[in-house]
Write an enzyme that holds these catalytic residues in place. Structure first.
Site, PDB file in Angstrom:
ATOM      1  N   ARG A 123       0.248  -0.995   0.014  1.00  0.00           N
ATOM      2  CA  ARG A 123       0.247  -0.186  -0.399  1.00  0.00           C
ATOM      3  C   ARG A 123       0.720   1.162   0.154  1.00  0.00           C
ATOM      4  O   ARG A 123       1.918   0.816   0.966  1.00  0.00           O
ATOM      5  CB  ARG A 123      -0.715   0.122   1.347  1.00  0.00           C
ATOM      6  CG  ARG A 123      -2.211  -1.017   1.308  1.00  0.00           C
ATOM      7  CD  ARG A 123      -3.306  -1.156   2.167  1.00  0.00           C
ATOM      8  NE  ARG A 123      -3.942  -0.861   1.868  1.00  0.00           N
ATOM      9  CZ  ARG A 123      -4.693  -0.025   3.401  1.00  0.00           C
ATOM     10  NH1 ARG A 123      -4.813  -0.905   4.174  1.00  0.00           N
ATOM     11  NH2 ARG A 123      -5.287   1.187   3.329  1.00  0.00           N
ATOM     12  N   ASP A 314     -15.403   3.133   3.091  1.00  0.00           N
ATOM     13  CA  ASP A 314     -15.288   2.187   3.452  1.00  0.00           C
ATOM     14  C   ASP A 314     -16.417   1.137   3.153  1.00  0.00           C
ATOM     15  O   ASP A 314     -16.228  -0.192   3.483  1.00  0.00           O
ATOM     16  CB  ASP A 314     -14.212   1.790   5.005  1.00  0.00           C
ATOM     17  CG  ASP A 314     -13.021   2.334   5.305  1.00  0.00           C
ATOM     18  OD1 ASP A 314     -12.538   2.443   4.598  1.00  0.00           O
ATOM     19  OD2 ASP A 314     -12.867   2.499   7.052  1.00  0.00           O
ATOM     20  N   LYS A 341      -6.532   0.292  -1.390  1.00  0.00           N
ATOM     21  CA  LYS A 341      -7.246  -0.501   0.449  1.00  0.00           C
ATOM     22  C   LYS A 341      -6.969  -1.083   0.471  1.00  0.00           C
ATOM     23  O   LYS A 341      -5.938  -2.059   0.128  1.00  0.00           O
ATOM     24  CB  LYS A 341      -8.646  -0.105   0.321  1.00  0.00           C
ATOM     25  CG  LYS A 341      -9.782   1.248   0.792  1.00  0.00           C
ATOM     26  CD  LYS A 341      -9.000   2.399   1.225  1.00  0.00           C
ATOM     27  CE  LYS A 341     -10.037   4.147   1.310  1.00  0.00           C
ATOM     28  NZ  LYS A 341      -8.957   4.035   2.143  1.00  0.00           N
ATOM     29  N   ARG A 345     -10.584  -2.593  -4.463  1.00  0.00           N
ATOM     30  CA  ARG A 345     -11.438  -3.343  -4.047  1.00  0.00           C
ATOM     31  C   ARG A 345     -12.185  -2.720  -5.216  1.00  0.00           C
ATOM     32  O   ARG A 345     -13.312  -3.906  -5.508  1.00  0.00           O
ATOM     33  CB  ARG A 345     -12.157  -2.272  -2.419  1.00  0.00           C
ATOM     34  CG  ARG A 345     -11.415  -2.626  -1.438  1.00  0.00           C
ATOM     35  CD  ARG A 345     -11.926  -1.428  -0.507  1.00  0.00           C
ATOM     36  NE  ARG A 345     -11.591  -2.547   0.824  1.00  0.00           N
ATOM     37  CZ  ARG A 345     -11.858  -2.037   2.218  1.00  0.00           C
ATOM     38  NH1 ARG A 345     -12.216  -1.363   2.273  1.00  0.00           N
ATOM     39  NH2 ARG A 345     -11.780  -2.996   3.349  1.00  0.00           N
TER      40      ARG A 345
HETATM   41  C1  S3P Z   1      -9.125   5.651   8.197  1.00  0.00           C
HETATM   42  C2  S3P Z   1      -9.530   5.752   6.920  1.00  0.00           C
HETATM   43  C3  S3P Z   1      -9.764   6.118   5.638  1.00  0.00           C
HETATM   44  C4  S3P Z   1     -10.533   4.606   5.944  1.00  0.00           C
HETATM   45  C5  S3P Z   1      -9.642   3.866   6.765  1.00  0.00           C
HETATM   46  C6  S3P Z   1      -8.982   4.541   7.726  1.00  0.00           C
HETATM   47  C7  S3P Z   1      -8.932   6.267   9.595  1.00  0.00           C
HETATM   48  O1  S3P Z   1      -8.380   5.338   4.539  1.00  0.00           O
HETATM   49  O2  S3P Z   1     -10.101   3.987   4.149  1.00  0.00           O
HETATM   50  O3  S3P Z   1     -10.544   2.450   6.530  1.00  0.00           O
HETATM   51  O4  S3P Z   1      -8.675   5.681  10.535  1.00  0.00           O
HETATM   52  O5  S3P Z   1      -8.579   7.308   9.746  1.00  0.00           O
HETATM   53  P1  S3P Z   1      -8.278   7.095   4.241  1.00  0.00           P
HETATM   54  O6  S3P Z   1      -7.587   7.895   5.102  1.00  0.00           O
HETATM   55  O7  S3P Z   1      -6.592   6.527   3.653  1.00  0.00           O
HETATM   56  O8  S3P Z   1      -8.790   7.457   3.176  1.00  0.00           O
END
Ligand code: S3P
Length: 432
Positions: A123, A314, A341, A345
């Site tokens: 990632r 999500d 992710k 996805r």
């Molecule tokens: C999250 C932010 C999101 C989300 C992840 C949890 C967080 O990611 O997809 O499951 O807790 O800040 P991104 O900030 O990279 O979009």
């Protein structure tokens, strides 16, 4: 492990309590470890991802104990861990911790290595490494990926316009800004979840917010506090989806987090025709919460506007699963972030839905899904917890049994998912 799901023969009924919010639990563990004095956390999510973050804080010197469903932490003095910090599958864990440690004064002159599993190691980390380096951080990576080796040193503040809406990037920079000289100011092109901005003031941090961003002064100390973690709307979304899909169902969901920067899934479901009754609970300080009730209904496909994407980021796997049973076509655009992710996805959901006979077309930044009947068959989670649970829910409305390979990844965010679904009346069991 394989999860075998039978088409529902009866309605899903009952009262349901969601596990603790994953995003809020990660933040409570990190801030509790950074803060001086005691932090008490109730409702902490017991999952592989959040345990990894809590374990990392313990390895960094925080004392952690658990009793009567409450976690107690004594933080405020960090030391370099004697082994690598393993954040497993957790993007939130590794990105937020990298920010928090990059300039931490207790670690200056030392080294900390953060590692993750196979999925986490592909990632993108450049999105935090680059702005952190412009604050003065020293971070080695493998071509912009974990493992990340930090050599914590003094940082200076930063004004940064994020190229994408991402709460993980924003939070990493805010946590780094706490140790920097001068102010850190961040703006985003869209709204991302604001759990960090809500929680920092509870730990005594002064932070200013504006319409598209936030700002804090550096060299602030955190003071331990009490954190109440609400139920996870992202986990509850699977239960809501099951209640919508299985005819005659009616489910009450207690004390679910309803943070307005996070509740886009409710807007999407309503636009698909769902009616979701919501009763806000009082007493939620930093994080709003409420009781929800969903009943089965006919769903309609819709066009999802790009500005809704970060608010339901999500929930797209489960929205795509629902779209497969909705009347008409669902069009998703502006969702290229879904490709980075726990799995890609967009690609994975299109691939797995088509195995069940669903007509889909994948786009660079989204997908078109034509709703209709769904066949039974064999699908794969691709090591992604939310893909596994989305397919399990859709399977309840399929024409035959569905077997989901590699479904054990559910443990990363929601170990109790299968038990909760069974309690509500679903027929699913683990195979080998
Ligand atoms: C999250 C932010 C999101 C989300 C992840 C949890 C967080 O990611 O997809 O499951 O807790 O800040 P991104 O900030 O990279 O979009």
């Amino acid at each position: 492990m394989r999860l075998i799901v039978q088409p529902a023969q009866r309605a899903l009924q009952g009262r349901y309590r969601a596990p603790g919010d994953k995003s809020v639990s990660h933040r409570a563990a990190i801030l509790g470890g950074l803060a001086e004095g005691e932090t008490r956390i109730t409702g902490f999510l017991d999952s592989a991802d959040t345990r990894a973050t809590l374990g990392a804080m313990a390895a960094l010197g925080a004392s952690v104990s658990e009793a009567d469903g409450e976690i107690r932490m004594q933080g405020g003095r960090l030391r370099a861990p004697t082994t690598d910090l393993d954040l497993g599958n957790s993007g939130t864990g590794i990105r937020l911790l990298t920010g928090a440690l990059a300039g931490h004064p207790d670690l200056h002159g030392q080294r900390v290595r953060l590692v993750g599993d196979e999925s986490l190691s592909v990632r993108p980390m450049g999105r935090i490494i680059e702005p952190l380096r412009s604050m003065g951080a020293e971070i080695d990576s493998v071509d912009g990926h974990a493992p990340l080796t930090l050599s914590p040193r003094p940082l200076h503040g930063l004004r940064y316009e994020q190229p994408m809406a991402s709460a993980q990037v924003k939070s990493a920079l805010l946590l780094a800004g706490l140790n920097a000289e001068g102010a850190t100011e961040i703006t985003e092109p869209g709204i991302s979840r604001d759990h960090t901005e809500r929680m920092l003031p509870a730990f005594g941090v002064r932070l200013q917010r504006s319409e598209r961003g936030c700002r804090l002064d550096g060299q602030q100390r955190l003071q331990g506090t009490f954190c109440q973690v609400p139920g996870d709307l992202s986990s509850a979304a699977f239960i809501m989806a099951a209640g919508l899909l299985v005819e005659g169902s009616s489910i009450e969901l207690a004390a679910v987090g309803l943070n307005p920067t996070r509740d886009g899934v409710l807007r999407v479901l309503e636009a698909m025709g769902a009616s979701i009754a919501c009763e806000p609970t009082t007493g939620a300080d930093e994080e709003p919460a409420g009781h929800l009730r969903v009943s089965s209904c006919r769903l309609a496909g819709l066009d999802i506007a790009p500005e809704w994407v970060p608010l339901a980021i999500d929930e797209f796997p489960v929205i795509m699963a629902l779209a497969a049973r909705a009347e008409g076509t669902t069009r998703i655009r502006g969702a290229e972030e879904l490709r980075v992710k726990e799995s890609d996805r967009l690609a994975v959901m299109c691939q797995e839905l088509s195995k069940l006979g669903v007509s889909v077309s994948e786009h660079a930044d989204g997908a078109d899904i034509a709703g209709g009947r769904v066949q039974g068959g064999q699908v794969d989670s691709h090591g992604d917890h939310r893909i596994a649970m989305s397919l399990a829910v859709l399977a309840l409305a399929a024409d035959g049994p569905v077997e989901i390979e590699n479904a054990e990844w559910i443990r990363t965010s929601y170990p109790g998912f299968v038990d909760d679904m069974r309690r509500l009346g679903a027929d699913m069991e683990w195979g080998d």
